[in-house]
Design a protein around this motif. Structure first.
Motif, short mmCIF file in Angstrom:
data_model
loop_
_atom_site.label_atom_id
_atom_site.label_comp_id
_atom_site.label_asym_id
_atom_site.label_seq_id
_atom_site.Cartn_x
_atom_site.Cartn_y
_atom_site.Cartn_z
N GLY A 40 -21.80 27.48 -41.77
CA GLY A 40 -22.81 26.93 -40.88
C GLY A 40 -22.82 27.60 -39.52
N THR A 41 -23.59 27.02 -38.62
CA THR A 41 -23.72 27.54 -37.26
C THR A 41 -23.00 26.59 -36.31
N TYR A 42 -22.26 27.17 -35.37
CA TYR A 42 -21.49 26.40 -34.42
C TYR A 42 -21.86 26.81 -33.00
N VAL A 43 -21.78 25.82 -32.11
CA VAL A 43 -22.13 26.05 -30.72
C VAL A 43 -20.91 25.73 -29.85
N PHE A 44 -20.61 26.62 -28.91
CA PHE A 44 -19.61 26.34 -27.91
C PHE A 44 -20.34 25.55 -26.83
N PHE A 45 -20.22 24.22 -26.91
CA PHE A 45 -20.94 23.30 -26.04
C PHE A 45 -20.15 23.03 -24.77
N MET A 46 -20.81 23.22 -23.62
CA MET A 46 -20.20 22.95 -22.34
C MET A 46 -21.05 21.90 -21.62
N PRO A 47 -20.51 20.67 -21.44
CA PRO A 47 -21.26 19.66 -20.70
C PRO A 47 -21.65 20.20 -19.31
N GLU A 48 -22.80 19.78 -18.80
CA GLU A 48 -23.36 20.39 -17.60
C GLU A 48 -22.48 20.28 -16.36
N ASP A 49 -21.63 19.28 -16.25
CA ASP A 49 -20.79 19.12 -15.07
C ASP A 49 -19.32 19.38 -15.36
N ASP A 50 -19.04 20.20 -16.35
CA ASP A 50 -17.66 20.42 -16.79
C ASP A 50 -17.50 21.86 -17.23
N LYS A 51 -16.28 22.36 -17.15
CA LYS A 51 -16.00 23.71 -17.62
C LYS A 51 -15.34 23.69 -19.00
N GLU A 52 -14.96 22.51 -19.48
CA GLU A 52 -14.35 22.39 -20.80
C GLU A 52 -15.42 22.62 -21.86
N MET A 53 -15.05 23.33 -22.93
CA MET A 53 -15.99 23.58 -24.02
C MET A 53 -15.53 22.90 -25.29
N PHE A 54 -16.50 22.56 -26.10
CA PHE A 54 -16.25 21.93 -27.40
C PHE A 54 -17.00 22.73 -28.44
N VAL A 55 -16.33 23.09 -29.52
CA VAL A 55 -16.99 23.81 -30.61
C VAL A 55 -17.55 22.75 -31.57
N LEU A 56 -18.87 22.71 -31.64
CA LEU A 56 -19.54 21.69 -32.44
C LEU A 56 -20.50 22.32 -33.43
N SER A 57 -20.67 21.66 -34.54
CA SER A 57 -21.69 22.07 -35.49
C SER A 57 -23.04 21.98 -34.79
N ALA A 58 -23.89 22.96 -34.98
CA ALA A 58 -25.18 23.01 -34.30
C ALA A 58 -26.04 21.79 -34.57
N ASP A 59 -25.84 21.12 -35.71
CA ASP A 59 -26.67 19.96 -36.01
C ASP A 59 -26.31 18.74 -35.15
N ARG A 60 -25.27 18.83 -34.35
CA ARG A 60 -24.92 17.75 -33.41
C ARG A 60 -25.68 17.87 -32.09
N LEU A 61 -26.41 18.96 -31.92
CA LEU A 61 -27.09 19.25 -30.67
C LEU A 61 -28.56 19.52 -30.89
N GLU A 62 -29.35 19.29 -29.84
CA GLU A 62 -30.76 19.66 -29.84
C GLU A 62 -31.03 20.45 -28.56
N VAL A 63 -31.94 21.39 -28.64
CA VAL A 63 -32.38 22.09 -27.44
C VAL A 63 -33.08 21.08 -26.54
N ASP A 64 -32.75 21.10 -25.25
CA ASP A 64 -33.45 20.27 -24.27
C ASP A 64 -34.75 20.99 -23.94
N ALA A 65 -35.79 20.70 -24.73
CA ALA A 65 -37.06 21.42 -24.65
C ALA A 65 -37.70 21.34 -23.26
N GLU A 66 -37.58 20.19 -22.62
CA GLU A 66 -38.16 20.03 -21.29
C GLU A 66 -37.46 20.94 -20.27
N ALA A 67 -36.15 20.96 -20.31
CA ALA A 67 -35.39 21.82 -19.38
C ALA A 67 -35.65 23.29 -19.67
N LYS A 68 -35.72 23.64 -20.95
CA LYS A 68 -35.97 25.04 -21.32
C LYS A 68 -37.37 25.46 -20.86
#
Length: 82
Positions: A40-68
């Protein structure tokens, strides 16, 4: 919408992530995106106010279309400094 490196994203599935204080709706960044053939596809997710990253399956995330659409992307001005 396909997640690409640098995209603003929103966490939509926190199953088994409660101990990390991540919640549905947490906004952040796709610091890196990688595909593992047959897995599958994985994303190194970094919360906006943090430097810690979490490797998550891409299906756990959605693009923030409004911000993009507003032109937000991960760069030297938007990365957390703390």
């Amino acid at each position: 919408m396909k997640i690409e490196t640098g995209d603003p994203v929103v966490l939509v599935d926190v199953t088994s992530l409660e101990e990390y204080d991540l919640k549905v709706g947490t906004k952040g960044w796709a610091n890196s995106v990688t595909s593992v053939p047959g897995e599958g596809t994985y994303v190194f997710f970094m919360p906006e106010d943090d430097k810690e990253m979490f490797v998550l399956s891409a299906d756990r995330l959605e693009v923030d279309a409004e911000a993009k659409a507003a032109g937000l992307e991960l760069n030297q001005d938007t990365i957390a400094r703390g």
